[in-house]
Design an enzyme around this catalytic site. Structure first.
Site, short mmCIF file in Angstrom:
data_model
loop_
_atom_site.label_atom_id
_atom_site.label_comp_id
_atom_site.label_asym_id
_atom_site.label_seq_id
_atom_site.Cartn_x
_atom_site.Cartn_y
_atom_site.Cartn_z
CG ASP A 116 19.40 -16.69 57.40
OD1 ASP A 116 19.98 -17.64 57.30
OD2 ASP A 116 20.54 -16.72 57.84
CG ASP A 218 20.75 -22.19 57.42
OD1 ASP A 218 21.75 -22.08 57.24
OD2 ASP A 218 20.21 -23.13 57.96
CD GLU A 272 23.97 -22.23 54.11
OE1 GLU A 272 25.86 -22.00 55.12
OE2 GLU A 272 23.62 -22.68 54.32
CG HIS A 338 27.03 -16.20 60.22
ND1 HIS A 338 26.49 -16.29 59.02
CD2 HIS A 338 26.11 -17.42 60.20
CE1 HIS A 338 25.57 -16.81 58.57
NE2 HIS A 338 25.42 -17.89 59.41
CG ASP A 339 27.91 -20.48 58.28
OD1 ASP A 339 27.86 -20.43 59.90
OD2 ASP A 339 27.76 -20.21 57.66
C1 NOJ Z 1 24.48 -22.46 57.92
C2 NOJ Z 1 24.43 -21.08 58.46
O1 NOJ Z 1 25.14 -20.10 57.86
C3 NOJ Z 1 25.10 -21.51 59.79
O2 NOJ Z 1 25.34 -20.98 60.83
C4 NOJ Z 1 24.82 -22.89 60.60
O3 NOJ Z 1 25.45 -23.16 61.68
C5 NOJ Z 1 24.15 -23.98 59.51
N1 NOJ Z 1 23.71 -23.21 58.27
C6 NOJ Z 1 22.92 -24.58 60.04
O4 NOJ Z 1 21.34 -24.09 60.26
#
Ligand code: NOJ
Ligand code: CA
Length: 563
Positions: A116, A218, A272, A338-339
């Site tokens: 990441d 990210d 992302e 994970h989000d």
């Molecule tokens: C996306 C990430 O996947 C997430 O977990 C994070 O909180 C935010 N970006 C900020 O970096």
């Protein structure tokens, strides 16, 4: 693992197949959330040594790329997405020696590693920010976005994680506001500054020189901003992506990154977010533009709602994205990370009666679509939402701050907790369930977040022994994908489009045709493909005796070879 035997196919278009083969298109990516995977030293936090101890398990899955969430030094305001030193390992996770051992162990097993890269923002504890906030004339001042308070208050910007959703944080030391789209401890970096860009490219080279195989960028679509900070129309914050993504110069930054770093190594890159339109997505990933390889589009993963979702909508979204990339560009396919809350709880059915079968059905979908599958750890066991009902059980900064915000505005807290129970990111962050012993075998100490109580029945040890488990189904279907190039590159055709219960499609390459039939419902449903299923060969199914006539049992999934 045929796809990985050559490191790069970039100059080797396979003439027989007439396809632009790439290792990262043929990969199955397994995402590991290090904090929750395996704790080696009893402090309750997953770590690199823990992952190392599970390398043979990871290998047994048949996946060939691992994506690790951030493992850099971090005060952990947002579980590592707030980096205080990009060239070091977070103390909780171990040492650089552990990292080197992990990378070696993966490579020895034919598995690549994607890291990441969190460079829309850093931690406020990063040395750059400490310098930057120290004086208006500090050489690092322009590494971040500052607005001197002498000019009055800047135009509002929305912060996703801030207690007040205010992205401007006042800093008394220099009488100025700094910008943070995420938490206050995640100040946004200023990509307009060439010195900052060079720092980031050097960091990327540092890791690429170590031999890693890719980067997941990210939140990168938010890196480019209009630094005059013009006013946005009222209600703009409800369309975060529209106002914040793909700012000016984003493509310049990516081209430069490609030229300076990506093109010099055999690494893959995935962003992302895919912008606000198909054009945006193409501009990020089309190979003739020399920017990135892939992006994640969120439209698909956003479909599931607490009240359910429409299968017609699901099919329409995934078919549309496929068709737009049919000739050019490349996609990623995922239903969780994970989000997100757990895949089976959102898209399938986590009721014990259907958890197993619906997990397998969703896995079948992911592994049979065009695009590189990204599969989140724990989904191979069919892990479910934890569904915490007490705010004390949550750890995620976004939930904790939103809770305070909702209280401050006098919102209905019961309704908030109900929504959170379904959608919180912590649902997908509970410890990996290794066995039926205390804390699911994840730790001998107290886990940083509670284990899902269903670990006694849902765990790796039990599923490994059961030939019909979700885990063993996952292993089989990963192999099927590796063995059938049509599943990677083949043309996708949606069948029985208006069927509200089922999803059916073919994947075709060089005369080979596979048919996928999926029932998304907890009741039987008939799929009408107009193909002679009776004569087709079953390649895999999630029931012991797969359907051969288009009549699918609840959550049934079957993949056939038609010709
Ligand atoms: C996306 C990430 O996947 C997430 O977990 C994070 O909180 C935010 N970006 C900020 O970096
Ligand atoms: Ca640990």
């Amino acid at each position: 693992m045929a796809g990985l035997s050559c490191r790069d196919h970039s100059n080797q278009n396979n003439i027989d197949d007439n396809i632009d083969r790439k290792w990262w298109k043929e990969a199955v990516v397994y995402q590991i959330y290090p904090r929750s995977y395996m704790d080696s030293n009893g402090d309750g936090i997953g770590d690199l040594k823990g992952i190392i101890s599970k390398l043979d398990y990871i290998k047994s899955l048949g996946v060939n790329v691992v994506w690790l969430n951030p493992i850099y030094s971090s005060p952990n305001d947002d579980n590592g997405y707030d980096v205080s030193d990009y060239r070091n390992i977070m103390q909780d996770f171990g040492t650089m020696a552990d990292f080197d051992e992990l990378l070696k162990g993966l490579h020895q097993r034919g598995i690549k590693l994607v890291m990441d890269l969190v460079v829309n923002h850093s931690s406020d504890e990063h040395e750059w920010f400490k310098q930057s906030r120290s004086s208006r004339t500090n050489p690092y001042r322009d590494y971040y976005h500052w607005w001197n308070a002498d000019r009055g208050k800047p135009n509002p910007r929305y912060s996703l994680f801030d207690v007040n959703h205010d992205a401007w944080m006042y800093d008394a030391k220099t009488n100025a506001y700094y910008l943070h789209y995420f938490s206050r401890k995640q100040p946004d970096l200023n990509w307009e500054n060439p010195k900052l860009r060079k720092e980031v490219f050097d960091i990327m080279k540092f890791w690429a020189d170590k031999g890693i195989d890719g980067f997941r960028l990210d939140a990168f679509q938010f890196a480019a901003k209009d630094t005059t900070f013009p006013a946005f129309p009222p209600g703009y914050e409800k369309e975060f992506s529209k106002y914040y993504a793909m700012g000016p110069h984003l493509h310049d930054y990516l081209e430069e990154m490609n030229r300076e770093v990506l093109s010099k190594y055999d690494v893959m890159s995935v962003a992302e977010g895919a912008g606000n339109s198909f054009k945006d997505a193409h501009d990020l990933v089309d190979s003739d533009r020399h920017e990135l390889n892939m992006a994640y589009a969120f439209e698909g993963v956003d479909i599931a709602k607490p009240e359910g979702y429409s299968v017609l909508h699901f099919k329409q979204v995934f078919s549309k994205w496929d068709s737009v990339f049919a000739e050019k560009g490349w996609l990623s396919i995922f239903l969780a990370n994970h989000d997100q809350a757990r895949m089976v709880s959102r898209f399938g059915n986590d009721n014990p009666q259907f958890r197993d079968i619906s997990s397998k059905m969703l896995t079948t979908f992911i592994m049979t679509m065009r695009g590189t599958p990204y599969y989140y750890n724990g989904d191979e066991l069919g892990m479910t939402n934890a569904g915490f009902t007490d705010i004390k059980d949550y750890r995620d900064v976004s939930v904790l701050n939103e809770y305070k915000h909702q209280q401050n505005i006098g919102a209905d807290m019961q309704a908030f907790m109900k929504r959170t129970e379904f959608s919180a990111r912590d649902n997908g962050r509970t410890p990996f369930q290794w066995n039926a012993s205390a804390n699911a075998g994840f730790t001998t100490g107290t886990p940083w977040i509670n284990v899902n109580p269903n670990y006694k029945t849902i765990n790796e040890e039990a599923e490994d022994k059961d030939p019909n488990s979700v885990l063993n189904y996952f292993r089989k279907i990963v192999k099927l994908r590796h063995d059938n190039r049509a599943l990677v590159y083949g043309k996708y055709t949606l069948l029985d489009k208006n069927n509200p219960d089922t999803y059916a499609y073919t994947r075709e390459l060089n005369g080979k045709k596979l048919l996928v039939t999926l029932n998304f419902r907890d009741h039987p449903a008939k799929v009408n493909t107009r193909l002679d299923i009776g004569k087709a060969k079953v390649l895999i199914g999630n029931y012991a005796s797969p359907s051969t006539n288009g009549m699918l049992r609840p959550y049934e999934a079957v993949v056939y070879k038609v010709n």
